[in-house]
Scaffold this active site. Sequence first.
Site, PDB file in Angstrom:
ATOM      1  N   ALA A  12       0.867  -1.197   0.000  1.00 36.46           N
ATOM      2  CA  ALA A  12       0.000   0.000   0.000  1.00 36.46           C
ATOM      3  C   ALA A  12       0.894   1.236   0.000  1.00 36.46           C
ATOM      4  O   ALA A  12       1.671   1.435   0.931  1.00 36.46           O
ATOM      5  CB  ALA A  12      -0.885  -0.008   1.242  1.00 36.46           C
ATOM      6  N   SER A  14       1.161   5.267  -0.007  1.00 37.24           N
ATOM      7  CA  SER A  14       0.382   6.479   0.282  1.00 37.24           C
ATOM      8  C   SER A  14       0.942   7.714  -0.421  1.00 37.24           C
ATOM      9  O   SER A  14       0.341   8.772  -0.383  1.00 37.24           O
ATOM     10  CB  SER A  14       0.390   6.732   1.788  1.00 37.24           C
ATOM     11  OG  SER A  14       1.720   6.997   2.182  1.00 37.24           O
ATOM     12  N   GLY A  15       2.131   7.562  -0.993  1.00 35.40           N
ATOM     13  CA  GLY A  15       2.804   8.749  -1.539  1.00 35.40           C
ATOM     14  C   GLY A  15       3.721   9.375  -0.502  1.00 35.40           C
ATOM     15  O   GLY A  15       4.356  10.385  -0.747  1.00 35.40           O
ATOM     16  N   VAL A  17       6.891   8.859   2.649  1.00 34.48           N
ATOM     17  CA  VAL A  17       8.225   8.261   2.690  1.00 34.48           C
ATOM     18  C   VAL A  17       8.222   6.827   3.239  1.00 34.48           C
ATOM     19  O   VAL A  17       8.944   5.960   2.749  1.00 34.48           O
ATOM     20  CB  VAL A  17       9.214   9.181   3.477  1.00 34.48           C
ATOM     21  CG1 VAL A  17       8.801   9.335   4.930  1.00 34.48           C
ATOM     22  CG2 VAL A  17      10.639   8.657   3.401  1.00 34.48           C
ATOM     23  N   ASP A  18       7.389   6.570   4.239  1.00 35.93           N
ATOM     24  CA  ASP A  18       7.421   5.259   4.885  1.00 35.93           C
ATOM     25  C   ASP A  18       7.057   4.123   3.929  1.00 35.93           C
ATOM     26  O   ASP A  18       7.766   3.134   3.819  1.00 35.93           O
ATOM     27  CB  ASP A  18       6.490   5.237   6.101  1.00 35.93           C
ATOM     28  CG  ASP A  18       6.985   6.156   7.200  1.00 35.93           C
ATOM     29  OD1 ASP A  18       8.210   6.288   7.339  1.00 35.93           O
ATOM     30  OD2 ASP A  18       6.153   6.748   7.907  1.00 35.93           O
ATOM     31  N   SER A  19       5.937   4.295   3.231  1.00 36.89           N
ATOM     32  CA  SER A  19       5.526   3.206   2.339  1.00 36.89           C
ATOM     33  C   SER A  19       6.443   3.103   1.130  1.00 36.89           C
ATOM     34  O   SER A  19       6.638   2.008   0.586  1.00 36.89           O
ATOM     35  CB  SER A  19       4.063   3.356   1.928  1.00 36.89           C
ATOM     36  OG  SER A  19       3.768   4.668   1.539  1.00 36.89           O
ATOM     37  N   CYS A 103     -10.176   2.851   9.964  1.00 37.09           N
ATOM     38  CA  CYS A 103      -9.673   2.793   8.587  1.00 37.09           C
ATOM     39  C   CYS A 103      -8.779   1.562   8.406  1.00 37.09           C
ATOM     40  O   CYS A 103      -8.896   0.842   7.413  1.00 37.09           O
ATOM     41  CB  CYS A 103      -8.915   4.068   8.254  1.00 37.09           C
ATOM     42  SG  CYS A 103      -8.191   4.050   6.607  1.00 37.09           S
ATOM     43  N   GLY A 128       3.594   0.589   5.181  1.00 37.16           N
ATOM     44  CA  GLY A 128       4.721   1.288   5.789  1.00 37.16           C
ATOM     45  C   GLY A 128       4.503   1.555   7.274  1.00 37.16           C
ATOM     46  O   GLY A 128       5.104   2.469   7.835  1.00 37.16           O
ATOM     47  N   CYS A 224      -6.995  12.488   8.815  1.00 37.53           N
ATOM     48  CA  CYS A 224      -6.618  12.779   7.434  1.00 37.53           C
ATOM     49  C   CYS A 224      -7.642  13.622   6.687  1.00 37.53           C
ATOM     50  O   CYS A 224      -7.278  14.528   5.948  1.00 37.53           O
ATOM     51  CB  CYS A 224      -6.316  11.489   6.693  1.00 37.53           C
ATOM     52  SG  CYS A 224      -7.684  10.335   6.675  1.00 37.53           S
TER      53      CYS A 224
END
EC number: 2.8.1.14
Length: 419
Positions: A12, A14-15, A17-19, A103, A128, A224
């Site tokens: 997944a 998200s755009g 850094v983590d993912s 979510c 992430g 979010c």
Amino acid sequence: MQMSALRHVVCALSGGVDSAVAALLLRRRGYQVTGVFMKNWDSLDEHGVCAADKDCEDAYKVCQLLDIPFHQVSYVKEYWNDVFSDFLNEYEKGRTPNPDIMCNKHIKFSCFYHYAVDNLGADAVATGHYARTSLEDEEVFEQKHTKRPDGLFRNRFEVRNPVKLLQAADSYKDQTFFLSQVSQDALRRTIFPLGELTKDFVKKIAAENRLHHVLQKKESMGICFIGKRNFEHFILQYLQPRPGKFISIEDNKVLGTHKGWFLYTLGQRAKISGLREPWYVVEKDGIKGDVLVAPQVDHPALYRDLLRTNRVHWIAEEPPATLVRDKMMECHFRFRHQMALVPCVLTLNQDGTVWVTAVKAVRGLALGQFAVFYKSDECLGSGKILRLGPSAYTLQKGKNRTRVAPEVSSDSPGLHPTP
Ligand SMILES: Nc1ncnc2c1ncn2[C@@H]1O[C@H](COP(=O)(O)OP(=O)(O)OP(=O)(O)O)[C@@H](O)[C@H]1O
């Protein structure tokens, strides 16, 4: 190795850094990786820009850089029905909901998980999140996708060697709080590539691998879909105002008015127009719509040591064997992300709900929050807080009057914990 023999992991993206780094690490491990961006919320921000479009573009760019396929899915409808409606309903009841937990439960580890496994043929999914499980990657791939029977005859002995959800090595970043309602089925097939890493290290990997476009982004903060907007303004677009009074808990004096009791959470500072000193929300009267406030940040009316949850979602053992055997169990809990863990004793009720008795009274417990349970580094699961015991202030007053203190509850009267 032939392509078909490669393990397929759907990550997944998200755009953020983590993912992006999660996908990169999976690629380095030699897996066939696919990136999926989810669009969950469809609206323009305060500048008329759809933030999701920018994030989607960033996620796409990550896939280009890593040379992996990219997919985009829309869960706008599912998010509205399963997360946002619940969020509004809870607020309307005067509770403090947690849409991030919902979510993960309904969207990421249900809709996305099924899409990845059923439509994209994933051997495993990844995110992430900063969390770990008790499985090595190879063990995750060995899982056969067998649907467990639902309903009455599903019992806790059915799952052999259940997978545990464990706290991340970077305890400051640990996100198990938000994952505490995730199903065992999804967790068994999930890899958290960042579980052993610190955020600084993740940023370093991003910088060394041309992922500058995600590195520059700010951390997502707060809920979010609200973003930086004013919470009161946002929520009043969806819920009818319900004017009421601010009342001092100490002398019942009316101090001002507000637009709706649902706008306030216990422990929060109340802005009362005309008053310079800070007042804090200590109780809410759902019938009259009044908000009771106290004049100190550590007022005894803010402290409680007892709560009851709804039916607890246990991640690995349903419920833990010790709790079933002894009807009681010592563990730790928290009800806000990143707060220090509080030692407590759980008492199991027949209906799967628990009473939680904190060793020491804690500040700012509120109905609707999740009590998330831990035993050393394992996150056991969580339950929504539906009942609160009396505050230290009520108990003090009760002692003075030698009368039994009432409970705060959002539904019908219930039981007291029975040892
Ligand atoms: N819109 C999305 N599409 C796809 N995956 C998502 C999306 N939002 C979140 N995720 C997944 O959930 C994980 C945790 O999300 P969270 O919102 O906590 O972001 P985060 O920890 O800041 O991570 P990131 O830096 O990847 O945004 C992400 O790392 C990602 O794998």
